[in-house]
Design a protein around this motif. Structure first.
Motif, PDB file in Angstrom:
ATOM      1  N   GLU A 256      -3.390   8.790 -11.396  1.00 28.36           N
ATOM      2  CA  GLU A 256      -3.165   8.051 -10.160  1.00 28.36           C
ATOM      3  C   GLU A 256      -2.768   6.635 -10.516  1.00 28.36           C
ATOM      4  O   GLU A 256      -3.329   6.032 -11.422  1.00 28.36           O
TER       5      GLU A 256
ATOM      6  N   ASN B 128       3.152   2.032  -2.297  1.00 29.04           N
ATOM      7  CA  ASN B 128       3.493   2.422  -3.660  1.00 29.04           C
ATOM      8  C   ASN B 128       2.283   3.088  -4.307  1.00 29.04           C
ATOM      9  O   ASN B 128       1.536   2.486  -5.059  1.00 29.04           O
ATOM     10  N   ASP B 129       2.101   4.374  -4.010  1.00 26.35           N
ATOM     11  CA  ASP B 129       0.956   5.133  -4.504  1.00 26.35           C
ATOM     12  C   ASP B 129       1.483   6.399  -5.157  1.00 26.35           C
ATOM     13  O   ASP B 129       2.365   7.072  -4.614  1.00 26.35           O
TER      14      ASP B 129
ATOM     15  N   ASP C 172       0.810  -1.216   0.000  1.00 29.01           N
ATOM     16  CA  ASP C 172       0.000   0.000   0.000  1.00 29.01           C
ATOM     17  C   ASP C 172       0.846   1.270   0.000  1.00 29.01           C
ATOM     18  O   ASP C 172       0.308   2.364  -0.107  1.00 29.01           O
TER      19      ASP C 172
ATOM     20  N   LYS D 283       0.521  10.049  -7.552  1.00 30.78           N
ATOM     21  CA  LYS D 283      -0.435  10.984  -8.145  1.00 30.78           C
ATOM     22  C   LYS D 283       0.374  12.071  -8.841  1.00 30.78           C
ATOM     23  O   LYS D 283       1.227  12.712  -8.229  1.00 30.78           O
TER      24      LYS D 283
ATOM     25  N   TYR E 239       0.726   3.579  -9.718  1.00 29.74           N
ATOM     26  CA  TYR E 239       1.856   3.113  -8.928  1.00 29.74           C
ATOM     27  C   TYR E 239       3.080   3.079  -9.827  1.00 29.74           C
ATOM     28  O   TYR E 239       2.985   3.110 -11.048  1.00 29.74           O
TER      29      TYR E 239
END
Length: 86
Positions: free
Chosen positions: A77, A5-6, A3, A8, A79
């Motif tokens: 958005e 590796n996000d 979680d 934007k 990864y």
């Protein structure tokens, strides 16, 4: 910890997206996104620089290719995935 590796990004498309077929037969849309960054230089003046990110997207590539045109603003958005070369 997947979680963490996000990503934007908000910027503009540099050139129209190109649709190609991957080795596995899936369609992929390829384009570059320019993201501006503002910072102060040594004299205290604001300077704007652009960062260019090559983007590959496999989700509904043909559907979205009509919208991925040069100059269009885009919020992306997703990864990060590192490519390795042998």
């Amino acid at each position: 910890m997947s979680d963490l590796n996000d990503l934007k990004l908000q910027g503009r498309i540099v050139r129209d997206a190109v649709i190609k077929t991957a080795k596995n037969g899936r369609q992929v849309a390829l384009f570059t996104l320019a993201v501006n960054q503002t910072h102060k230089d040594a004299e205290g003046n604001y300077v704007e620089t652009a960062n260019y990110f090559p983007i590959s997207t496999f989700v509904n590539s043909e559907k979205f290719a009509g919208y991925l045109k040069k100059g269009q603003p885009l919020i992306l958005e997703g990864y990060l995935k590192q490519k390795t070369r042998a």
